[in-house]
Design a protein around this motif. Structure first.
Motif, PDB file in Angstrom:
ATOM      1  N   LYS A 155     -18.096  97.705 -14.349  1.00  0.00           N
ATOM      2  CA  LYS A 155     -18.111  97.318 -12.987  1.00  0.00           C
ATOM      3  C   LYS A 155     -19.357  98.642 -12.004  1.00  0.00           C
ATOM      4  CE  LYS A 155     -16.644  96.226  -8.699  1.00  0.00           C
ATOM      5  NZ  LYS A 155     -18.404  95.238  -7.654  1.00  0.00           N
ATOM      6  N   LYS A 156     -18.969  99.926 -11.989  1.00  0.00           N
ATOM      7  CA  LYS A 156     -20.308 101.263 -11.666  1.00  0.00           C
ATOM      8  C   LYS A 156     -20.897 100.983 -11.534  1.00  0.00           C
ATOM      9  CE  LYS A 156     -16.147 104.237 -11.151  1.00  0.00           C
ATOM     10  NZ  LYS A 156     -15.274 105.630 -11.965  1.00  0.00           N
ATOM     11  N   ILE A 157     -21.853 100.290 -13.658  1.00  0.00           N
ATOM     12  CA  ILE A 157     -22.684 100.369 -14.002  1.00  0.00           C
ATOM     13  C   ILE A 157     -23.493  99.130 -13.224  1.00  0.00           C
ATOM     14  CG2 ILE A 157     -24.219 100.133 -16.033  1.00  0.00           C
ATOM     15  CD1 ILE A 157     -22.220 101.502 -17.468  1.00  0.00           C
ATOM     16  N   LYS A 158     -23.038  98.307 -13.179  1.00  0.00           N
ATOM     17  CA  LYS A 158     -24.199  97.140 -12.593  1.00  0.00           C
ATOM     18  C   LYS A 158     -24.084  97.183 -10.985  1.00  0.00           C
ATOM     19  CE  LYS A 158     -22.536  92.417 -11.784  1.00  0.00           C
ATOM     20  NZ  LYS A 158     -21.724  91.219 -11.694  1.00  0.00           N
ATOM     21  N   ASP A 159     -23.068  97.965 -10.005  1.00  0.00           N
ATOM     22  CA  ASP A 159     -23.541  98.376  -8.686  1.00  0.00           C
ATOM     23  C   ASP A 159     -24.286  99.483  -8.925  1.00  0.00           C
ATOM     24  OD1 ASP A 159     -21.522  96.514  -8.491  1.00  0.00           O
ATOM     25  OD2 ASP A 159     -19.294  98.550  -7.653  1.00  0.00           O
ATOM     26  N   GLN A 160     -24.513 100.727  -9.587  1.00  0.00           N
ATOM     27  CA  GLN A 160     -25.225 101.597  -9.595  1.00  0.00           C
ATOM     28  C   GLN A 160     -27.108 100.722  -9.655  1.00  0.00           C
ATOM     29  OE1 GLN A 160     -24.385 104.170 -12.698  1.00  0.00           O
ATOM     30  NE2 GLN A 160     -23.388 105.154 -11.012  1.00  0.00           N
ATOM     31  N   GLU A 161     -27.071 100.155 -10.761  1.00  0.00           N
ATOM     32  CA  GLU A 161     -28.283  99.265 -11.033  1.00  0.00           C
ATOM     33  C   GLU A 161     -28.451  98.215 -10.159  1.00  0.00           C
ATOM     34  OE1 GLU A 161     -26.937  96.569 -14.813  1.00  0.00           O
ATOM     35  OE2 GLU A 161     -27.872  98.733 -16.233  1.00  0.00           O
ATOM     36  N   GLU A 162     -28.060  97.379  -9.348  1.00  0.00           N
ATOM     37  CA  GLU A 162     -27.327  97.105  -7.825  1.00  0.00           C
ATOM     38  C   GLU A 162     -28.359  97.787  -6.808  1.00  0.00           C
ATOM     39  OE1 GLU A 162     -24.155  94.244  -7.628  1.00  0.00           O
ATOM     40  OE2 GLU A 162     -24.194  93.074  -8.258  1.00  0.00           O
ATOM     41  N   GLN A 189     -32.723  99.739  -3.467  1.00  0.00           N
ATOM     42  CA  GLN A 189     -33.816 101.470  -2.682  1.00  0.00           C
ATOM     43  C   GLN A 189     -34.833 100.549  -3.267  1.00  0.00           C
ATOM     44  OE1 GLN A 189     -31.464 104.689  -4.609  1.00  0.00           O
ATOM     45  NE2 GLN A 189     -30.044 104.379  -3.733  1.00  0.00           N
ATOM     46  N   LYS A 190     -35.521 100.082  -4.255  1.00  0.00           N
ATOM     47  CA  LYS A 190     -36.666 100.038  -4.751  1.00  0.00           C
ATOM     48  C   LYS A 190     -37.107  98.821  -3.992  1.00  0.00           C
ATOM     49  CE  LYS A 190     -36.622 100.510  -9.288  1.00  0.00           C
ATOM     50  NZ  LYS A 190     -37.057 100.498 -11.368  1.00  0.00           N
ATOM     51  N   LYS A 191     -36.303  98.092  -3.333  1.00  0.00           N
ATOM     52  CA  LYS A 191     -36.790  96.558  -2.374  1.00  0.00           C
ATOM     53  C   LYS A 191     -37.113  97.448  -0.994  1.00  0.00           C
ATOM     54  CE  LYS A 191     -34.855  92.894  -4.828  1.00  0.00           C
ATOM     55  NZ  LYS A 191     -34.236  91.145  -4.622  1.00  0.00           N
TER      56      LYS A 191
END
Length: 181
Positions: free
Chosen positions: A141-148, A153-155
């Motif tokens: 979940k932490k990894i998924k949240d970081q990716e999201e 941020q890119k958007k």
């Protein structure tokens, strides 16, 4: 006043005696080791209680046999609106295979609990064999949240760049003198 109370220790039962032709032979039995069992609530019990508390139907557990073990699946459903016949269902599957159907059901319950109560530290009340699964789910979940968050941020940067470009273009139009003939 200064006397200590006598400690009473129970003596172990005497070894079993076995009679053989004229002699008595003492037979020592190996000590019985009781397997430690979990005395707290099982994951299946915990998800069942969560469903009751949150007005969901009873969870349906479906351990699926695979070539090398069982994969746990739990389906949680509830009515969309009060009195409605329309049901909403969520299905959770274990990421790994388990040697028994019961273990697979409990693991599926852990996955469902993590989905609904992931912000809580339920690993403290889970049986020891499922704590690692909880920790793995927390890490995922932490990894998924970081990716999201990176995608967000890119958007946001792209949006800011486009807005700055549009503002610059408007300013150029305002400050560019127009020649009228």
């Amino acid at each position: 006043p200064g006397a200590k109370a006598k400690e009473t220790k129970e003596a172990p039962p005497p070894p079993e005696k076995k009679k053989t032709r004229g002699a008595t032979e003492v037979v020592e039995e190996p000590p019985k080791v009781e397997k430690k069992t979990w005395t707290g609530k099982t994951p299946m019990t915990q998800i069942n209680e969560w469903c009751q508390k949150n007005k969901k139907d009873r969870p349906h557990f479906d351990p699926r046999q695979r070539a090398k073990g069982f994969q746990g699946v739990v389906t949680i459903s509830w009515s969309k609106d009060k009195g409605s016949m329309e049901k909403i269902q969520e299905r959770f599957m274990t990421p790994d295979l388990y040697p028994t159907a019961v273990e697979a059901k409990h693991a599926a319950a852990v996955v469902a609990l993590h989905n609904y109560c992931g912000q809580l530290q339920l690993d403290r009340v889970l049986p020891p064999e499922f704590r690692q699964l909880w920790s793995d789910l927390v890490q995922e979940k932490k990894i998924k949240d970081q990716e999201e968050e990176l995608i967000r941020q890119k958007k946001e940067k792209e949006k800011q760049r486009e807005e700055a470009e549009a503002k610059k273009q408007r300013q150029e139009e305002v400050f560019t003198p127009k020649i009228v003939m």
